[in-house]
Design an enzyme around this catalytic site. Structure first.
Site, PDB file in Angstrom:
ATOM      1  N   TYR A   1      -1.783   0.259  10.567  1.00  0.00           N
ATOM      2  CA  TYR A   1      -1.921  -0.234   9.192  1.00  0.00           C
ATOM      3  C   TYR A   1      -0.641   0.049   8.398  1.00  0.00           C
ATOM      4  CZ  TYR A   1      -3.492  -0.224   4.296  1.00  0.00           C
ATOM      5  OH  TYR A   1      -3.598  -0.440   2.929  1.00  0.00           O
TER       6      TYR A   1
ATOM      7  N   SER B   1       0.843  -1.203   0.000  1.00  0.00           N
ATOM      8  CA  SER B   1       0.000   0.000   0.000  1.00  0.00           C
ATOM      9  C   SER B   1       0.876   1.250   0.000  1.00  0.00           C
ATOM     10  CB  SER B   1      -0.866   0.016   1.261  1.00  0.00           C
ATOM     11  OG  SER B   1      -1.554   1.235   1.394  1.00  0.00           O
TER      12      SER B   1
HETATM   13  N1  LIG Z   1      -8.602   0.088  -2.137  1.00  0.00           N
HETATM   14  C1  LIG Z   1      -7.579   0.915  -1.923  1.00  0.00           C
HETATM   15  O1  LIG Z   1      -7.689   2.136  -2.082  1.00  0.00           O
HETATM   16  C2  LIG Z   1      -6.232   0.367  -1.484  1.00  0.00           C
HETATM   17  C3  LIG Z   1      -5.188   1.278  -1.264  1.00  0.00           C
HETATM   18  C4  LIG Z   1      -3.953   0.795  -0.876  1.00  0.00           C
HETATM   19  C5  LIG Z   1      -3.746  -0.569  -0.725  1.00  0.00           C
HETATM   20  N2  LIG Z   1      -4.766  -1.416  -0.944  1.00  0.00           N
HETATM   21  C6  LIG Z   1      -4.494  -2.863  -0.775  1.00  0.00           C
HETATM   22  O2  LIG Z   1      -4.948  -3.576  -1.912  1.00  0.00           O
HETATM   23  C7  LIG Z   1      -5.478  -4.849  -1.511  1.00  0.00           C
HETATM   24  C8  LIG Z   1      -6.934  -4.950  -1.955  1.00  0.00           C
HETATM   25  O3  LIG Z   1      -7.624  -3.798  -1.515  1.00  0.00           O
HETATM   26  P1  LIG Z   1      -9.222  -3.771  -1.397  1.00  0.00           P
HETATM   27  O4  LIG Z   1      -9.585  -2.378  -1.020  1.00  0.00           O
HETATM   28  O5  LIG Z   1      -9.807  -4.410  -2.608  1.00  0.00           O
HETATM   29  O6  LIG Z   1      -9.341  -4.746  -0.120  1.00  0.00           O
HETATM   30  P2  LIG Z   1     -10.550  -5.112   0.811  1.00  0.00           P
HETATM   31  O7  LIG Z   1     -11.810  -5.107   0.018  1.00  0.00           O
HETATM   32  O8  LIG Z   1     -10.499  -4.293   2.035  1.00  0.00           O
HETATM   33  O9  LIG Z   1     -10.118  -6.600   1.214  1.00  0.00           O
HETATM   34  C9  LIG Z   1      -9.934  -7.612   0.247  1.00  0.00           C
HETATM   35  C10 LIG Z   1     -10.430  -8.916   0.784  1.00  0.00           C
HETATM   36  O10 LIG Z   1      -9.592  -9.364   1.859  1.00  0.00           O
HETATM   37  C11 LIG Z   1     -10.294 -10.431   2.432  1.00  0.00           C
HETATM   38  N3  LIG Z   1      -9.957 -10.653   3.844  1.00  0.00           N
HETATM   39  C12 LIG Z   1      -9.817  -9.760   4.839  1.00  0.00           C
HETATM   40  N4  LIG Z   1      -9.628 -10.394   6.021  1.00  0.00           N
HETATM   41  C13 LIG Z   1      -9.630 -11.730   5.749  1.00  0.00           C
HETATM   42  C14 LIG Z   1      -9.508 -12.905   6.536  1.00  0.00           C
HETATM   43  N5  LIG Z   1      -9.339 -12.862   7.866  1.00  0.00           N
HETATM   44  N6  LIG Z   1      -9.580 -14.090   5.918  1.00  0.00           N
HETATM   45  C15 LIG Z   1      -9.787 -14.168   4.581  1.00  0.00           C
HETATM   46  N7  LIG Z   1      -9.922 -13.104   3.786  1.00  0.00           N
HETATM   47  C16 LIG Z   1      -9.855 -11.896   4.355  1.00  0.00           C
HETATM   48  C17 LIG Z   1     -11.780 -10.090   2.349  1.00  0.00           C
HETATM   49  O11 LIG Z   1     -12.444 -11.243   1.835  1.00  0.00           O
HETATM   50  P3  LIG Z   1     -14.002 -11.548   2.205  1.00  0.00           P
HETATM   51  O12 LIG Z   1     -14.760 -10.325   1.752  1.00  0.00           O
HETATM   52  O13 LIG Z   1     -14.300 -12.774   1.428  1.00  0.00           O
HETATM   53  O14 LIG Z   1     -14.048 -11.768   3.695  1.00  0.00           O
HETATM   54  C18 LIG Z   1     -11.809  -8.902   1.387  1.00  0.00           C
HETATM   55  O15 LIG Z   1     -12.793  -9.003   0.393  1.00  0.00           O
HETATM   56  C19 LIG Z   1      -5.293  -4.902   0.015  1.00  0.00           C
HETATM   57  O16 LIG Z   1      -4.081  -5.547   0.298  1.00  0.00           O
HETATM   58  C20 LIG Z   1      -5.235  -3.440   0.413  1.00  0.00           C
HETATM   59  O17 LIG Z   1      -4.542  -3.218   1.620  1.00  0.00           O
HETATM   60  C21 LIG Z   1      -6.006  -0.987  -1.307  1.00  0.00           C
END
Ligand SMILES: NC(=O)c1ccc[n+]([C@@H]2O[C@H](COP(=O)([O-])OP(=O)(O)OC[C@H]3O[C@@H](n4cnc5c(N)ncnc54)[C@H](OP(=O)(O)O)[C@@H]3O)[C@@H](O)[C@H]2O)c1
Length: 245
Positions: free
Chosen positions: A155, A142
Site C-alpha cells: 500500500y 496518504s
Molecule cells: N481514511 C483514512 O484514514 C485514510 C488515510 C490515508 C489516506 N486515505 C486515502 O483517502 C482516500 C479516501 O479514503 P477512505 O478511507 O474514505 O477510502 P475507502 O472508503 O477505503 O475507499 C473509497 C472508495 O473507493 C472506491 N473504490 C475502491 N475500489 C474501487 C474500484 N475497483 N472501482 C471503483 N471504486 C472503487 C470505493 O467505492 P464503492 O464503495 O462504491 O465500491 C470506496 O467507497 C483514499 O485514497 C485513501 O487511500 C484515507
C-alpha cells in the site's frame, strides 16, 4: 492563468465519493457551488444518497480496476456533461499483509486501483479538461506514501507512486492543468469495532493529539482546486503533524 480557479458551476468528478472521505469532498465542493459528479464502484445506495445531498448530482458507476471501464467512464461524462473542469482521484483500497506472505493477486488488488487507475483517470481526465480550456487535478495519496508501514509495504508503495505521479504529471500537463496531492493522516469513521484499538497508537503519536475529519481533507482539496496555476506538483499532508513526528 494567474487568476484563482472559481469552482462555482465547474464540473468536478470525485472518484469513490459515495462514502467517507470522498463523500465529504463531494459535499464540500457542492456547497461551494461546483457541479459535482459522484462516482462509485459498488456502493450504489450510498452514492445516490450523497448525490441527493449534493443537489441531485449525477451519479456514475465504474470499476476502476479496468482501464476499459475508466475510458468508458470519461466517454460517458463527455457525452452526458459535455465538459470536465476538475478531477479528484479519491477511490482506493487498503489491506495489510506481512510482506513475506503477500501474493501477486494481493499486490495487484491494491496497485490496480491505487496507482494504475489514478494514472489512467489522470490521462482520461486531462484529455477532457484540456478540451474545456484547462483545470485542476487533485490526487488523494496518504501518510502511508510518506512514512513506511511494515505490514502495508504494498500500500505504501502504491501511495508513494501517487505522489511521484502527481509531480511528473504536473510537469506533463502544465500550464493548462495543475496536479497536486493531499495526503490524509488518520481519518476514522467509527465503522469497525477494531478501529479504536488500531488507531490509538497513531493518535498518541500525532502532534495534534487527535484524528482528522473528512471535511479537513476536503478543505485541502478545495485549496488546490481554487489556487492559481502557480501551485502545482505539490503535496499537502493533512495529518495533525504525524508525517513530521
Ligand atoms: N481514511 C483514512 O484514514 C485514510 C488515510 C490515508 C489516506 N486515505 C486515502 O483517502 C482516500 C479516501 O479514503 P477512505 O478511507 O474514505 O477510502 P475507502 O472508503 O477505503 O475507499 C473509497 C472508495 O473507493 C472506491 N473504490 C475502491 N475500489 C474501487 C474500484 N475497483 N472501482 C471503483 N471504486 C472503487 C470505493 O467505492 P464503492 O464503495 O462504491 O465500491 C470506496 O467507497 C483514499 O485514497 C485513501 O487511500 C484515507
Amino acid at each position: 492563468m494567474s487568476k484563482p480557479f472559481d469552482i462555482a458551476g465547474k464540473v468536478v468528478l470525485v472518484t469513490g465519493s459515495a462514502k467517507r472521505i470522498g463523500r465529504g469532498i463531494a459535499l464540500r465542493l457542492a456547497a461551494e457551488g461546483a457541479r459535482v459528479l459522484i462516482h462509485y464502484g459498488s456502493s450504489e445506495q450510498e452514492a445516490k444518497k450523497t448525490a441527493a445531498e449534493c443537489g441531485n448530482a449525477p451519479v456514475y458507476r465504474a470499476n476502476l480496476e479496468s482501464v476499459t471501464e475508466i475510458e468508458r467512464l470519461f466517454a460517458e461524462i463527455e457525452s452526458r456533461e459535455g465538459r470536465l473542469d476538475a478531477l479528484v482521484n479519491n477511490a482506493a483500497r487498503f489491506t495489510g499483509f506481512d510482506p513475506m506472505e503477500i501474493k501477486e493477486a494481493d499486490w495487484d488488488f491494491i496497485h490496480s486501483v491505487n496507482l494504475k487507475a489514478v494514472f489512467f483517470c489522470c490521462q482520461q481526465g486531462a484529455r477532457l479538461i484540456r478540451k474545456s480550456g484547462g483545470g485542476r487535478i487533485v490526487n488523494i495519496s496518504s501518510l502511508g506514501g510518506i512514512r513506511p508501514w511494515a505490514d502495508h509495504a504494498h500500500y505504501c508503495a502504491s501511495k508513494a507512486g501517487v505522489i511521484m505521479l502527481t509531480r511528473a504529471l504536473a510537469k506533463a500537463f502544465a500550464p493548462e492543468i495543475t496536479v497536486n496531492s493531499v495526503a490524509p493522516g488518520v481519518i476514522p469513521f467509527g465503522e469497525d469495532q477494531t478501529e479504536p484499538t488500531r488507531i490509538a497508537p497513531l493518535i498518541r503519536a500525532t502532534p495534534a493529539q487527535r484524528a482528522g475529519t473528512a471535511d479537513e481533507i476536503a478543505g485541502a482539496v478545495l485549496y488546490f482546486l481554487t489556487a492559481t496555476n502557480f501551485v502545482t506538483g505539490q503535496l499537502l499532508a493533512v495529518d495533525g503533524g504525524l508525517s513530521q513526528a
